[in-house]
Design an enzyme around this catalytic site. Structure first.
Site, PDB file in Angstrom:
ATOM      1  N   ARG A 291       0.930  -1.126   0.064  1.00 33.72           N
ATOM      2  CA  ARG A 291      -0.213   0.036   0.002  1.00 33.72           C
ATOM      3  C   ARG A 291       0.985   1.269   0.072  1.00 33.72           C
ATOM      4  O   ARG A 291       0.744   2.167  -0.575  1.00 33.72           O
ATOM      5  CB  ARG A 291      -0.685  -0.115   1.381  1.00 33.72           C
ATOM      6  CG  ARG A 291      -2.186  -0.479   1.196  1.00 33.72           C
ATOM      7  CD  ARG A 291      -3.038  -0.540   2.343  1.00 33.72           C
ATOM      8  NE  ARG A 291      -2.291  -1.162   3.205  1.00 33.72           N
ATOM      9  CZ  ARG A 291      -2.788  -1.559   4.494  1.00 33.72           C
ATOM     10  NH1 ARG A 291      -4.115  -1.357   4.555  1.00 33.72           N
ATOM     11  NH2 ARG A 291      -2.167  -2.255   5.416  1.00 33.72           N
TER      12      ARG A 291
ATOM     13  N   LYS B 140      -3.405 -18.810   5.990  1.00 40.14           N
ATOM     14  CA  LYS B 140      -4.416 -18.891   6.534  1.00 40.14           C
ATOM     15  C   LYS B 140      -4.918 -17.485   7.489  1.00 40.14           C
ATOM     16  O   LYS B 140      -3.893 -16.915   7.435  1.00 40.14           O
ATOM     17  CB  LYS B 140      -4.546 -20.027   7.722  1.00 40.14           C
ATOM     18  CG  LYS B 140      -3.260 -19.893   8.908  1.00 40.14           C
ATOM     19  CD  LYS B 140      -3.189 -20.749   9.592  1.00 40.14           C
ATOM     20  CE  LYS B 140      -2.243 -20.311  11.151  1.00 40.14           C
ATOM     21  NZ  LYS B 140      -2.735 -19.480  12.006  1.00 40.14           N
TER      22      LYS B 140
ATOM     23  N   HIS C 126       2.021 -23.800   7.510  1.00 37.45           N
ATOM     24  CA  HIS C 126       3.792 -24.040   7.680  1.00 37.45           C
ATOM     25  C   HIS C 126       4.006 -24.957   8.360  1.00 37.45           C
ATOM     26  O   HIS C 126       5.176 -25.536   8.447  1.00 37.45           O
ATOM     27  CB  HIS C 126       4.328 -22.621   7.848  1.00 37.45           C
ATOM     28  CG  HIS C 126       4.137 -22.291   9.478  1.00 37.45           C
ATOM     29  ND1 HIS C 126       3.098 -21.782   9.969  1.00 37.45           N
ATOM     30  CD2 HIS C 126       5.069 -22.464  10.290  1.00 37.45           C
ATOM     31  CE1 HIS C 126       3.511 -21.433  11.269  1.00 37.45           C
ATOM     32  NE2 HIS C 126       4.679 -21.914  11.611  1.00 37.45           N
TER      33      HIS C 126
ATOM     34  N   GLU D 108       4.172 -22.116  23.106  1.00 40.69           N
ATOM     35  CA  GLU D 108       4.715 -21.036  22.813  1.00 40.69           C
ATOM     36  C   GLU D 108       4.945 -20.130  24.133  1.00 40.69           C
ATOM     37  O   GLU D 108       4.180 -19.963  24.823  1.00 40.69           O
ATOM     38  CB  GLU D 108       3.852 -20.034  22.138  1.00 40.69           C
ATOM     39  CG  GLU D 108       3.729 -20.504  20.505  1.00 40.69           C
ATOM     40  CD  GLU D 108       3.264 -19.872  19.621  1.00 40.69           C
ATOM     41  OE1 GLU D 108       3.775 -18.974  18.910  1.00 40.69           O
ATOM     42  OE2 GLU D 108       1.660 -19.679  19.325  1.00 40.69           O
TER      43      GLU D 108
ATOM     44  N   ASP E 127      -6.511 -19.978  15.341  1.00 37.32           N
ATOM     45  CA  ASP E 127      -5.124 -19.615  15.172  1.00 37.32           C
ATOM     46  C   ASP E 127      -4.197 -20.954  15.053  1.00 37.32           C
ATOM     47  O   ASP E 127      -3.425 -20.955  13.974  1.00 37.32           O
ATOM     48  CB  ASP E 127      -4.331 -18.666  16.156  1.00 37.32           C
ATOM     49  CG  ASP E 127      -3.054 -18.178  15.881  1.00 37.32           C
ATOM     50  OD1 ASP E 127      -3.053 -17.834  14.446  1.00 37.32           O
ATOM     51  OD2 ASP E 127      -2.395 -18.016  16.669  1.00 37.32           O
TER      52      ASP E 127
ATOM     53  N   HIS F  77      -2.673 -26.168  12.457  1.00 33.01           N
ATOM     54  CA  HIS F  77      -1.444 -26.842  12.815  1.00 33.01           C
ATOM     55  C   HIS F  77      -1.773 -27.961  13.690  1.00 33.01           C
ATOM     56  O   HIS F  77      -1.162 -29.226  13.563  1.00 33.01           O
ATOM     57  CB  HIS F  77      -0.562 -25.920  13.645  1.00 33.01           C
ATOM     58  CG  HIS F  77      -0.365 -24.575  12.950  1.00 33.01           C
ATOM     59  ND1 HIS F  77      -0.298 -24.490  11.631  1.00 33.01           N
ATOM     60  CD2 HIS F  77      -0.041 -23.430  13.383  1.00 33.01           C
ATOM     61  CE1 HIS F  77      -0.174 -23.163  11.217  1.00 33.01           C
ATOM     62  NE2 HIS F  77       0.069 -22.673  12.314  1.00 33.01           N
TER      63      HIS F  77
ATOM     64  N   LYS G 240      -0.222 -19.704  24.136  1.00 37.74           N
ATOM     65  CA  LYS G 240       0.684 -18.722  24.409  1.00 37.74           C
ATOM     66  C   LYS G 240       1.223 -18.356  25.813  1.00 37.74           C
ATOM     67  O   LYS G 240       0.500 -18.912  26.625  1.00 37.74           O
ATOM     68  CB  LYS G 240       0.082 -17.095  23.752  1.00 37.74           C
ATOM     69  CG  LYS G 240      -0.356 -17.335  22.524  1.00 37.74           C
ATOM     70  CD  LYS G 240       0.583 -17.023  21.703  1.00 37.74           C
ATOM     71  CE  LYS G 240      -0.193 -17.025  20.114  1.00 37.74           C
ATOM     72  NZ  LYS G 240       1.016 -16.887  18.991  1.00 37.74           N
TER      73      LYS G 240
ATOM     74  N   LYS H  31       9.280 -22.447  24.627  1.00 40.39           N
ATOM     75  CA  LYS H  31       8.641 -22.949  23.293  1.00 40.39           C
ATOM     76  C   LYS H  31       8.938 -24.403  22.898  1.00 40.39           C
ATOM     77  O   LYS H  31      10.142 -24.809  22.900  1.00 40.39           O
ATOM     78  CB  LYS H  31       9.391 -21.913  22.407  1.00 40.39           C
ATOM     79  CG  LYS H  31       8.772 -22.420  20.897  1.00 40.39           C
ATOM     80  CD  LYS H  31       9.281 -21.393  19.660  1.00 40.39           C
ATOM     81  CE  LYS H  31       8.838 -21.545  18.357  1.00 40.39           C
ATOM     82  NZ  LYS H  31       7.280 -21.252  18.161  1.00 40.39           N
TER      83      LYS H  31
HETATM   84  C1  BG6 Z   1       1.199 -19.051  13.269  1.00 42.40           C
HETATM   85  C2  BG6 Z   1       0.124 -18.532  14.378  1.00 42.40           C
HETATM   86  O1  BG6 Z   1       0.257 -19.736  12.366  1.00 42.40           O
HETATM   87  O2  BG6 Z   1       1.994 -20.038  14.037  1.00 42.40           O
HETATM   88  C3  BG6 Z   1       0.914 -17.832  15.354  1.00 42.40           C
HETATM   89  O3  BG6 Z   1      -0.506 -17.618  13.515  1.00 42.40           O
HETATM   90  C4  BG6 Z   1       2.071 -18.754  16.181  1.00 42.40           C
HETATM   91  O4  BG6 Z   1       0.257 -17.226  16.293  1.00 42.40           O
HETATM   92  C5  BG6 Z   1       2.857 -19.001  14.737  1.00 42.40           C
HETATM   93  O5  BG6 Z   1       2.983 -17.959  16.872  1.00 42.40           O
HETATM   94  C6  BG6 Z   1       3.540 -20.495  15.486  1.00 42.40           C
HETATM   95  O6  BG6 Z   1       4.601 -20.921  14.311  1.00 42.40           O
HETATM   96  P1  BG6 Z   1       5.959 -21.511  14.965  1.00 42.40           P
HETATM   97  O7  BG6 Z   1       6.669 -22.136  13.477  1.00 42.40           O
HETATM   98  O8  BG6 Z   1       6.659 -20.483  15.594  1.00 42.40           O
HETATM   99  O9  BG6 Z   1       5.614 -22.856  15.991  1.00 42.40           O
END
Ligand code: BG6
Length: 500
Positions: A67, A171, A201, A239, A258, A263, A353, A358
């Protein structure tokens, strides 16, 4: 007692592992809508730069669309900074300078049709220059812009009519099953399913893909991969960070939209799916979708028995979060699959979260053997466990029992581990690198198909609906492993969470 650790893979046996040459892509023109946004800066451009550095492609143009009005020079400077930060020691100035020559920036309002008149000319020009028909549209934009962009491209005959074109969608794909279906219909009015790449991902992570190799490239696991031998499965996607700067998005999404709907369910599928007849995209995706459809629906009072949600205690103080928000940032649940292989085997899943650390981990816990036959002291219950550590380290560990040395008949648990970094001595490919390359080459295996997405929504929709009626939400301390009730969810079944 903590099991003693045996480093099973001695480097002298297997190292250096013979790494087969990486895939390469043909030439391409990639248009990134949202090319200066967060995702582009943190993931996409660093991934593309690394692929270029690994010589995965040569003739290409990346056209970023944003933008803000900025010059190409300013855009390249912005991205250089981001790439440097995200690829760290792998950044090489000379490679960057060569890469940057393929990087272009255009400022457009993607809701105006005139944008697509311009893009049409731009695409033709860059296709000619790179001698390619391979055009990829990457939509790294807020969901409300997906349909206007697709319609804009479609009116200029830049979709199905351009048979080599592909579209990558980030997504969330809708907010529930009905909206996902509507969105899919709109996407499929413009593109054929074989042109559509819905990215999750997690499917691009090396250790996630490795689950299938571990299961199918060995003879010894598949015969016991079922309800006769497996007691339960635990999946943790923890996380340590909060919602960062994404308050607005998170208030709409919450943890279920999310992470769980995509995932987490994909991780269940990788563990639970049947072997496909062969390793082609549609056959793999057929098996994944069967798993989503076999998840026993959690509705009515089962929701309170099988699902726990909570919010981290400082969530309401985050930027762009309502002071009385009831949005969950933590989810724990118990799922069952209605199929012959998994009937009666609970899949305990949790994600949140601001948890203790992590860690993404899958534990397959086997049944307890008939230990008593080994003598009266053999009552220590240490069943076999397979631990897939997906991140931050990438490893697979097997726990098994051996006899404690000495005169007592006591079994002691020990660990055998395989560690990616130690065994292969190469950095594993970040998820986006792999997925971008797969898309360039037309491999859809690691992307969600329309029916998968809709089936995943079907699993979570009743839970989300039920939670929408709740008037309060319990909290958990930042840095903990979640609320007490999540502990009880599993301990009431006489099992316990295993924290990485
Ligand atoms: C994303 C979420 O799809 O995945 C995020 O929107 C999340 O909230 C992230 O933090 C986590 O990805 P990874 O690869 O760090 O586990």
């Amino acid at each position: 007692m903590n099991p003693a650790e045996i480093d099973f893979i001695e480097s002298k046996f297997l190292s250096p592992c013979k790494i087969k040459p990486e895939k390469c892509s043909e030439s391409f023109v990639l248009l990134i809508f949202g090319g200066a946004g967060d995702l582009s800066r943190k993931k996409l451009l660093p991934a593309l730069y690394q692929l270029f550095q690994h010589k995965s492609f040569k003739n290409f143009s990346i056209i970023a669309i944003g933008r803000s009005i900025r010059s190409e020079k300013a855009y390249r400077t912005l991205i250089a900074k981001a790439v440097k930060k995200h690829v760290g020691k792998n950044y090489q100035k000379s490679n960057w300078d060569r890469f940057a020559k393929h990087l272009f920036y255009r400022s457009y309002n993607v809701e105006q049709q005139s944008t697509y008149d311009d893009l049409c000319g731009l695409i033709t020009q860059h296709c000619k220059k790179n001698r390619t028909k391979n055009v990829i549209y990457y939509l790294a934009v807020q969901p409300s812009l997906t349909v206007p962009i697709i319609q804009g491209l479609s009116r200029q005959h830049l979709c199905r009519e351009k048979q080599h074109s592909k579209i990558i969608l980030e997504k969330p794909f809708g907010v529930d099953q009905a909206s996902a279906r509507k969105l899919n219909q709109k996407v499929l009015r413009a593109f054929d399913e074989k042109q559509v790449y819905r990215i999750d991902h997690y499917l691009g992570k090396e250790t996630v893909q490795n689950i299938l190799f571990f299961r199918y490239a060995n003879t010894i696991f598949e015969p016991i991969w079922n309800r006769d031998y497996i007691d339960h499965v635990q999946i943790t996607v923890a996380e340590d960070v909060g919602i960062l700067e994404r308050g607005e998005f998170y208030e709409e999404a919450g943890v279920i939209r999310d992470i769980v709907q995509n995932h987490l369910l994909q991780l269940i599928a990788m563990i639970a799916m049947e072997p496909p007849a062969n390793f082609t995209a549609n056959l793999i995706r057929n098996e994944r979708v069967k798993i989503f459809r076999s998840i026993r629906p959690i509705t009515g009072n089962k929701i309170t028995q099988q699902i726990v949600t909570a919010q981290y205690s400082s969530y309401r103080r985050e930027k762009n979060v309502a002071k009385n928000s009831l949005v969950p940032t933590y989810f724990a649940g118990k799922f069952y699959l209605n199929n012959r292989r998994w009937a009666g085997v609970p899949f305990y899943v949790r994600t949140g979260k601001k948890l203790a650390k992590k860690s993404t981990q899958i534990i397959v816990q086997f049944k307890i053997p008939a230990l008593k036959m080994l003598g009266r002291t053999c009552d220590i219950m240490n069943p076999n466990k397979l631990i897939f550590q997906i991140q931050p380290q990438e490893s697979i560990t097997m726990q098994f029992c051996v006899k404690q040395p000495g005169t007592l008949n006591v079994p002691q648990p020990v660990l055998m581990s395989f560690d990616y970094a130690k065994a292969f001595q190469v950095d594993t490919l970040p998820a986006y690198n792999r997925l971008l390359l797969d898309c360039m080459q037309g491999d859809q295996s690691l992307f969600a198909r329309q029916d998968e997405v809709e089936a995943m929504w079907k699993v979570v929709d009743p839970i989300i609906k039920h939670l929408a009626h709740k008037r309060k939400i319990s909290t958990y301390a930042a840095g903990s492993w979640g609320p007490k009730s999540a502990e009880q969810l599993i301990t009431k079944d006489k099992r316990r969470w295993i924290n990485a």
